[in-house]
Design a protein around this motif. Structure first.
Motif, PDB file in Angstrom:
ATOM      1  N   VAL A  92       0.829  -1.198   0.000  1.00 21.82           N
ATOM      2  CA  VAL A  92       0.000   0.000   0.000  1.00 21.82           C
ATOM      3  C   VAL A  92       0.869   1.255   0.000  1.00 21.82           C
ATOM      4  O   VAL A  92       2.032   1.233   0.397  1.00 21.82           O
ATOM      5  CB  VAL A  92      -0.943   0.011   1.220  1.00 21.82           C
ATOM      6  CG1 VAL A  92      -1.867  -1.187   1.189  1.00 21.82           C
ATOM      7  CG2 VAL A  92      -0.154   0.037   2.521  1.00 21.82           C
ATOM      8  N   ASP A  93       0.282   2.369  -0.460  1.00 23.22           N
ATOM      9  CA  ASP A  93       0.974   3.657  -0.505  1.00 23.22           C
ATOM     10  C   ASP A  93       0.633   4.438   0.756  1.00 23.22           C
ATOM     11  O   ASP A  93      -0.522   4.812   0.979  1.00 23.22           O
ATOM     12  CB  ASP A  93       0.546   4.434  -1.755  1.00 23.22           C
ATOM     13  CG  ASP A  93       1.399   5.684  -1.996  1.00 23.22           C
ATOM     14  OD1 ASP A  93       1.765   6.354  -1.001  1.00 23.22           O
ATOM     15  OD2 ASP A  93       1.694   5.987  -3.163  1.00 23.22           O
ATOM     16  N   ASN A  94       1.635   4.711   1.579  1.00 21.72           N
ATOM     17  CA  ASN A  94       1.410   5.385   2.861  1.00 21.72           C
ATOM     18  C   ASN A  94       0.901   6.809   2.714  1.00 21.72           C
ATOM     19  O   ASN A  94       0.264   7.346   3.624  1.00 21.72           O
ATOM     20  CB  ASN A  94       2.707   5.411   3.683  1.00 21.72           C
ATOM     21  CG  ASN A  94       3.060   4.056   4.243  1.00 21.72           C
ATOM     22  OD1 ASN A  94       2.185   3.270   4.565  1.00 21.72           O
ATOM     23  ND2 ASN A  94       4.350   3.776   4.358  1.00 21.72           N
ATOM     24  N   TYR A 140      -2.483   3.844   9.810  1.00 21.20           N
ATOM     25  CA  TYR A 140      -3.099   2.536  10.022  1.00 21.20           C
ATOM     26  C   TYR A 140      -2.229   1.638  10.897  1.00 21.20           C
ATOM     27  O   TYR A 140      -1.003   1.714  10.870  1.00 21.20           O
ATOM     28  CB  TYR A 140      -3.320   1.821   8.692  1.00 21.20           C
ATOM     29  CG  TYR A 140      -4.467   2.323   7.845  1.00 21.20           C
ATOM     30  CD1 TYR A 140      -5.041   3.575   8.060  1.00 21.20           C
ATOM     31  CD2 TYR A 140      -4.983   1.547   6.814  1.00 21.20           C
ATOM     32  CE1 TYR A 140      -6.081   4.031   7.280  1.00 21.20           C
ATOM     33  CE2 TYR A 140      -6.032   1.992   6.021  1.00 21.20           C
ATOM     34  CZ  TYR A 140      -6.576   3.243   6.256  1.00 21.20           C
ATOM     35  OH  TYR A 140      -7.610   3.689   5.485  1.00 21.20           O
ATOM     36  N   SER A 141      -2.875   0.753  11.625  1.00 21.52           N
ATOM     37  CA  SER A 141      -2.155  -0.283  12.358  1.00 21.52           C
ATOM     38  C   SER A 141      -1.702  -1.367  11.385  1.00 21.52           C
ATOM     39  O   SER A 141      -2.118  -1.394  10.216  1.00 21.52           O
ATOM     40  CB  SER A 141      -3.068  -0.905  13.419  1.00 21.52           C
ATOM     41  OG  SER A 141      -4.129  -1.621  12.793  1.00 21.52           O
ATOM     42  N   GLY A 142      -0.885  -2.292  11.887  1.00 22.98           N
ATOM     43  CA  GLY A 142      -0.402  -3.372  11.026  1.00 22.98           C
ATOM     44  C   GLY A 142      -1.538  -4.217  10.479  1.00 22.98           C
ATOM     45  O   GLY A 142      -1.552  -4.581   9.296  1.00 22.98           O
ATOM     46  N   LEU A 148      -6.143  -3.868   4.155  1.00 25.14           N
ATOM     47  CA  LEU A 148      -6.203  -3.020   2.966  1.00 25.14           C
ATOM     48  C   LEU A 148      -5.421  -3.651   1.818  1.00 25.14           C
ATOM     49  O   LEU A 148      -5.863  -3.624   0.660  1.00 25.14           O
ATOM     50  CB  LEU A 148      -5.645  -1.627   3.274  1.00 25.14           C
ATOM     51  CG  LEU A 148      -5.591  -0.652   2.092  1.00 25.14           C
ATOM     52  CD1 LEU A 148      -6.996  -0.392   1.548  1.00 25.14           C
ATOM     53  CD2 LEU A 148      -4.924   0.663   2.507  1.00 25.14           C
ATOM     54  N   ASP A 149      -4.285  -4.224   2.136  1.00 27.43           N
ATOM     55  CA  ASP A 149      -3.463  -4.880   1.119  1.00 27.43           C
ATOM     56  C   ASP A 149      -4.250  -5.998   0.433  1.00 27.43           C
ATOM     57  O   ASP A 149      -4.238  -6.136  -0.798  1.00 27.43           O
ATOM     58  CB  ASP A 149      -2.199  -5.441   1.779  1.00 27.43           C
ATOM     59  CG  ASP A 149      -1.079  -5.702   0.779  1.00 27.43           C
ATOM     60  OD1 ASP A 149      -1.096  -5.111  -0.313  1.00 27.43           O
ATOM     61  OD2 ASP A 149      -0.189  -6.500   1.103  1.00 27.43           O
ATOM     62  N   LEU A 150      -4.955  -6.793   1.224  1.00 24.84           N
ATOM     63  CA  LEU A 150      -5.747  -7.875   0.651  1.00 24.84           C
ATOM     64  C   LEU A 150      -6.945  -7.329  -0.114  1.00 24.84           C
ATOM     65  O   LEU A 150      -7.315  -7.854  -1.174  1.00 24.84           O
ATOM     66  CB  LEU A 150      -6.204  -8.826   1.757  1.00 24.84           C
ATOM     67  CG  LEU A 150      -6.989 -10.064   1.329  1.00 24.84           C
ATOM     68  CD1 LEU A 150      -6.236 -10.840   0.237  1.00 24.84           C
ATOM     69  CD2 LEU A 150      -7.254 -10.976   2.518  1.00 24.84           C
ATOM     70  N   ARG A 173      -4.955 -11.096  17.590  1.00 28.29           N
ATOM     71  CA  ARG A 173      -6.310 -10.674  17.222  1.00 28.29           C
ATOM     72  C   ARG A 173      -6.389 -10.352  15.730  1.00 28.29           C
ATOM     73  O   ARG A 173      -7.317 -10.771  15.035  1.00 28.29           O
ATOM     74  CB  ARG A 173      -6.735  -9.448  18.049  1.00 28.29           C
ATOM     75  CG  ARG A 173      -8.182  -9.023  17.786  1.00 28.29           C
ATOM     76  CD  ARG A 173      -8.518  -7.771  18.589  1.00 28.29           C
ATOM     77  NE  ARG A 173      -8.377  -7.987  20.019  1.00 28.29           N
ATOM     78  CZ  ARG A 173      -9.317  -8.518  20.786  1.00 28.29           C
ATOM     79  NH1 ARG A 173     -10.472  -8.903  20.246  1.00 28.29           N
ATOM     80  NH2 ARG A 173      -9.124  -8.667  22.071  1.00 28.29           N
ATOM     81  N   SER A 174      -5.395  -9.617  15.223  1.00 26.22           N
ATOM     82  CA  SER A 174      -5.387  -9.271  13.803  1.00 26.22           C
ATOM     83  C   SER A 174      -5.204 -10.511  12.938  1.00 26.22           C
ATOM     84  O   SER A 174      -5.782 -10.628  11.855  1.00 26.22           O
ATOM     85  CB  SER A 174      -4.264  -8.270  13.509  1.00 26.22           C
ATOM     86  OG  SER A 174      -4.470  -7.057  14.193  1.00 26.22           O
ATOM     87  N   ARG A 175      -4.390 -11.453  13.424  1.00 30.78           N
ATOM     88  CA  ARG A 175      -4.169 -12.686  12.671  1.00 30.78           C
ATOM     89  C   ARG A 175      -5.473 -13.466  12.537  1.00 30.78           C
ATOM     90  O   ARG A 175      -5.816 -13.940  11.456  1.00 30.78           O
ATOM     91  CB  ARG A 175      -3.111 -13.541  13.369  1.00 30.78           C
ATOM     92  CG  ARG A 175      -2.771 -14.826  12.619  1.00 30.78           C
ATOM     93  CD  ARG A 175      -1.620 -15.553  13.284  1.00 30.78           C
ATOM     94  NE  ARG A 175      -0.420 -14.725  13.254  1.00 30.78           N
ATOM     95  CZ  ARG A 175       0.407 -14.580  14.262  1.00 30.78           C
ATOM     96  NH1 ARG A 175       0.187 -15.200  15.404  1.00 30.78           N
ATOM     97  NH2 ARG A 175       1.468 -13.804  14.156  1.00 30.78           N
ATOM     98  N   ARG A 176      -6.222 -13.566  13.633  1.00 27.96           N
ATOM     99  CA  ARG A 176      -7.487 -14.301  13.561  1.00 27.96           C
ATOM    100  C   ARG A 176      -8.505 -13.569  12.695  1.00 27.96           C
ATOM    101  O   ARG A 176      -9.346 -14.198  12.028  1.00 27.96           O
ATOM    102  CB  ARG A 176      -8.032 -14.542  14.971  1.00 27.96           C
ATOM    103  CG  ARG A 176      -7.181 -15.536  15.750  1.00 27.96           C
ATOM    104  CD  ARG A 176      -7.770 -15.907  17.094  1.00 27.96           C
ATOM    105  NE  ARG A 176      -6.931 -16.905  17.749  1.00 27.96           N
ATOM    106  CZ  ARG A 176      -7.022 -18.209  17.526  1.00 27.96           C
ATOM    107  NH1 ARG A 176      -7.917 -18.665  16.661  1.00 27.96           N
ATOM    108  NH2 ARG A 176      -6.228 -19.055  18.150  1.00 27.96           N
TER     109      ARG A 176
END
Length: 317
Positions: A92-94, A140-142, A148-150, A173-176
């Motif tokens: 993504v473009d920051n 954005y957080s990781g 967003l990338d997906l 949490r983000s992984r799940r």
């Protein structure tokens, strides 16, 4: 007479070397449509190289492949139109907002201004980014960046998605959350080839798993099938009375016993048939069992048993 649809991904004898270093040593893949196929392996096993070849980013030195029915070499443009790729590192473009990133991707897919904005709005809502859509990605957080990338990968509605270690660096949490997104995509008919070093991730998501080690597939099957290949599975029986333990030991035969804990450990291959046979033997001998628990090897055991990098070197391929 009905015929089954062609698989989403097939590969035969894929080979690739970088100089004298053999990265892929003739691997075969067959991935049915609407499934998750996981490539599991350590750094340098050849996972990323496989993704790069199948997504037309680099050429194989040998072998052949078809993606969504298209020959990888003869029809590269058709392959690219059918796939999406999310790499190890966010693309993504920051400096742009989440919505602007998606609109830019829509422009690259030639969706048109109105259609592109509609698609961007749909994806922001689908990936729970609607409120953050107008904010710069640098805030954005990781986990948000990976979502967003997906989402950007999905702008073109691909039939096949390659996810190369998509949850690296994310908190649990983000992984799940990413796992649920993958499940939803597959439920919608998308095929996913996932590379990962997270054994739990492969166990949770994959319909089938290929264990890749030093450029070769050393094991292939469902998570349960792979676990059953590794010794160490057992059923733990606990008893309230010593006499029941003694009766069970005679009825079952080969056991490890702990008389102080009133427990027997019975070797078990993880199959339902084996468990049923054990229960039947106990029932036939009128054994009163206080508790029964099944212990099977996990993917950690599979990974350690089937792979090895004695030099413990990290190689990016």
């Amino acid at each position: 007479m009905t015929t089954s649809p062609p698989p989403a991904i097939t590969a035969t004898g894929l080979r690739r070397s970088f100089g004298d270093h053999v990265v892929l040593d003739g691997i075969d893949l067959n991935v049915p449509k609407g499934t998750v196929f996981a490539l599991l392996g350590a750094n340098g096993a050849g996972k990323t190289t496989t993704v790069k070849i199948l997504s037309t980013l680099i050429r194989a030195d040998g072998g052949s492949a078809r993606i969504a029915g298209h020959d990888l070499v003869a029809e590269p443009d058709a392959v690219r139109a059918a796939i999406g790729v999310t790499g190890q590192f966010s693309a993504v473009d920051n400096l742009l907002t989440g919505q602007e990133n998606l609109i830019l991707m829509a422009d690259l897919h030639h969706l048109g201004r109105a259609a592109g904005r509609r698609r961007a709005t749909e994806l922001l809502e689908q990936f729970d980014l609607a409120e953050a859509g107008g904010k710069a990605v640098s805030t954005y957080s990781g986990g948000m960046r990976r979502r967003l990338d997906l989402a950007m990968t999905l702008v073109g509605s691909p039939q096949v998605i390659f996810l190369d270690e998509p949850t690296t660096g994310l908190d649990p949490r983000s992984r799940r959350g990413m796992w649920q997104i993958v499940r939803d995509l597959v439920a919608g008919g998308v095929t996913i080839l996932l590379t990962t070093q997270y054994l739990e991730e492969a166990d949770e998501l994959a319909d089938r798993i290929a264990v890749l080690d030093h450029g070769k597939i050393v094991a292939l099957g469902t998570a349960d099938e792979l676990k059953r290949r590794i010794s160490g599975g057992h059923v733990l029986l606990r008893f309230a009375e010593l006499c029941d333990l003694e009766t069970a030991a005679r009825a079952v035969g080969q056991v490890s016993r702990d008389s102080d804990a009133l427990a027997l450990r019975v070797p078990h291959d993880g199959s339902l048939r084996s468990l049923k046979a054990l229960i039947n033997r106990l029932d036939e001998n009128a054994v009163a069992v206080d508790s029964l628990s099944v212990h099977t090897p996990d993917l950690d055991d599979v990974f350690l048993a089937l792979t090895g990098n004695p030099k413990n070197e990290k190689v990016t391929t």
